[in-house]
Design a protein around this motif. Structure first.
Motif, PDB file in Angstrom:
ATOM      1  N   TRP A  31      -7.844  -5.006 -11.842  1.00  0.00           N
ATOM      2  CA  TRP A  31      -6.907  -5.181 -10.733  1.00  0.00           C
ATOM      3  C   TRP A  31      -6.792  -3.946  -9.855  1.00  0.00           C
ATOM      4  O   TRP A  31      -6.530  -4.038  -8.659  1.00  0.00           O
ATOM      5  CB  TRP A  31      -5.532  -5.613 -11.257  1.00  0.00           C
ATOM      6  N   ASN A  32      -7.021  -2.765 -10.440  1.00  0.00           N
ATOM      7  CA  ASN A  32      -6.916  -1.539  -9.655  1.00  0.00           C
ATOM      8  C   ASN A  32      -8.025  -1.439  -8.610  1.00  0.00           C
ATOM      9  O   ASN A  32      -7.877  -0.764  -7.592  1.00  0.00           O
ATOM     10  CB  ASN A  32      -6.939  -0.313 -10.578  1.00  0.00           C
ATOM     11  N   LYS A  34      -8.985  -3.991  -6.888  1.00  0.00           N
ATOM     12  CA  LYS A  34      -8.562  -4.884  -5.804  1.00  0.00           C
ATOM     13  C   LYS A  34      -7.325  -4.350  -5.080  1.00  0.00           C
ATOM     14  O   LYS A  34      -7.238  -4.400  -3.857  1.00  0.00           O
ATOM     15  CB  LYS A  34      -8.247  -6.276  -6.376  1.00  0.00           C
ATOM     16  N   ILE A  35      -6.370  -3.885  -5.857  1.00  0.00           N
ATOM     17  CA  ILE A  35      -5.109  -3.356  -5.301  1.00  0.00           C
ATOM     18  C   ILE A  35      -4.823  -2.043  -6.019  1.00  0.00           C
ATOM     19  O   ILE A  35      -4.460  -2.032  -7.187  1.00  0.00           O
ATOM     20  CB  ILE A  35      -3.932  -4.334  -5.520  1.00  0.00           C
ATOM     21  N   ASN A  36      -4.997  -0.934  -5.323  1.00  0.00           N
ATOM     22  CA  ASN A  36      -4.878   0.374  -5.964  1.00  0.00           C
ATOM     23  C   ASN A  36      -3.425   0.722  -6.262  1.00  0.00           C
ATOM     24  O   ASN A  36      -2.646   0.987  -5.354  1.00  0.00           O
ATOM     25  CB  ASN A  36      -5.513   1.451  -5.069  1.00  0.00           C
ATOM     26  N   VAL A  37      -3.063   0.700  -7.552  1.00  0.00           N
ATOM     27  CA  VAL A  37      -1.701   1.095  -7.935  1.00  0.00           C
ATOM     28  C   VAL A  37      -1.694   2.280  -8.891  1.00  0.00           C
ATOM     29  O   VAL A  37      -0.658   2.880  -9.131  1.00  0.00           O
ATOM     30  CB  VAL A  37      -0.918  -0.083  -8.576  1.00  0.00           C
ATOM     31  N   LYS A 100       2.894  -5.331  -3.403  1.00  0.00           N
ATOM     32  CA  LYS A 100       1.537  -5.316  -3.981  1.00  0.00           C
ATOM     33  C   LYS A 100       1.555  -4.802  -5.415  1.00  0.00           C
ATOM     34  O   LYS A 100       0.730  -5.218  -6.241  1.00  0.00           O
ATOM     35  CB  LYS A 100       0.578  -4.493  -3.118  1.00  0.00           C
ATOM     36  N   LYS A 101       2.492  -3.928  -5.721  1.00  0.00           N
ATOM     37  CA  LYS A 101       2.597  -3.425  -7.097  1.00  0.00           C
ATOM     38  C   LYS A 101       3.100  -4.529  -8.026  1.00  0.00           C
ATOM     39  O   LYS A 101       2.586  -4.701  -9.137  1.00  0.00           O
ATOM     40  CB  LYS A 101       3.510  -2.201  -7.145  1.00  0.00           C
ATOM     41  N   LYS A 103       2.668  -7.651  -7.572  1.00  0.00           N
ATOM     42  CA  LYS A 103       1.574  -8.620  -7.718  1.00  0.00           C
ATOM     43  C   LYS A 103       0.652  -8.225  -8.867  1.00  0.00           C
ATOM     44  O   LYS A 103       0.251  -9.069  -9.681  1.00  0.00           O
ATOM     45  CB  LYS A 103       0.773  -8.729  -6.416  1.00  0.00           C
ATOM     46  N   VAL A 104       0.308  -6.942  -8.950  1.00  0.00           N
ATOM     47  CA  VAL A 104      -0.535  -6.464 -10.042  1.00  0.00           C
ATOM     48  C   VAL A 104       0.172  -6.657 -11.386  1.00  0.00           C
ATOM     49  O   VAL A 104      -0.432  -7.134 -12.359  1.00  0.00           O
ATOM     50  CB  VAL A 104      -0.923  -4.987  -9.841  1.00  0.00           C
ATOM     51  N   GLU A 107       0.008 -10.219 -12.511  1.00  0.00           N
ATOM     52  CA  GLU A 107      -1.314 -10.603 -13.015  1.00  0.00           C
ATOM     53  C   GLU A 107      -1.574 -10.019 -14.404  1.00  0.00           C
ATOM     54  O   GLU A 107      -2.152 -10.683 -15.269  1.00  0.00           O
ATOM     55  CB  GLU A 107      -2.395 -10.146 -12.030  1.00  0.00           C
TER      56      GLU A 107
END
Length: 211
Positions: A31-32, A34-37, A100-101, A103-104, A107
């Motif tokens: 997931w990181n 796709k969306i960098n958290v 967005k955080k 969302k991760v 998931e």
């Protein structure tokens, strides 16, 4: 550091819990991308800098079945997700104002099949419930944090320790905690060997119920 290091410090995990800890790395790395958290450096040291660090709270305070815990500014799900794995019979609410955080986190929670986690995409002041303990990782100075969570603590306690804040912090906290004479500080280096923990602490601050 690998998942096996977590098992060394927490030897009583069930097979389900061990598998969830192992799966954490795969889920976060996937997931990181796709969306960098989580920063690139930290994702390579996920078990040290995020999982074990989060579980430092459990070395200071074990949560009893039926307790409700609020994780403020959870980011990618820390400390809430590792603690939720450790305490499957405790309810965790993970709140962050950045969608967005969350969302991760959603998931990852789904991938781990965690049924004891609820996520909220909002400011903590807008969360209507009350909790036994409030956990977090250094999202603000303690006076600011205390202001944010005002009125969020339950009156009745399920634990010997009074309800309140369990805060992961680092560095010199003397000035920040000067106004809180009842705060207790626990050195994570007393529980974990890696030099990463030499300056890391858990701050416990009991809070009074405000009805």
């Amino acid at each position: 550091m690998t998942a096996e290091t977590i098992f060394k410090y927490f030897p009583n995990l069930s097979e389900v819990q061990q598998n969830q800890i192992i799966l954490l790395e795969e889920l976060y790395k996937d997931w990181n991308q796709k969306i960098n958290v989580v920063s690139r450096k930290d994702i390579d040291e996920l078990y040290l800098r995020h999982v074990l660090h989060s579980l430092g709270i459990a070395k200071v305070q074990a949560f009893n079945d039926g307790a409700e815990i609020l994780d403020v500014g959870t980011g990618g799900g820390f400390p809430g997700v590792p603690l939720a794995i450790l305490y499957p019979n405790v309810k965790f609410t993970l709140v962050d104002s950045i969608g967005k955080k969350i969302k991760v986190v959603d998931e990852v929670v789904e991938g781990l099949k965690l049924e004891n986690v609820q996520t909220v995409n909002s400011r903590v002041e807008e969360v209507p419930k009350q909790f036994d303990f409030i956990v977090s990782r250094a999202v603000a100075a303690m006076p600011t944090f205390v202001h944010w969570v005002k009125g969020k603590i339950k009156k009745e306690s399920l634990h010997e320790r009074r309800n309140g804040i369990l805060y992961l912090k680092g560095g010199d906290l003397m000035g920040e905690l000067e106004a809180y004479r009842n705060a207790e500080t626990f050195e994570l280096a007393d529980y974990f060997e890696d030099e990463f923990f030499e300056t890391k602490k858990v701050v416990y601050l009991p809070l009074k119920f405000k009805g």
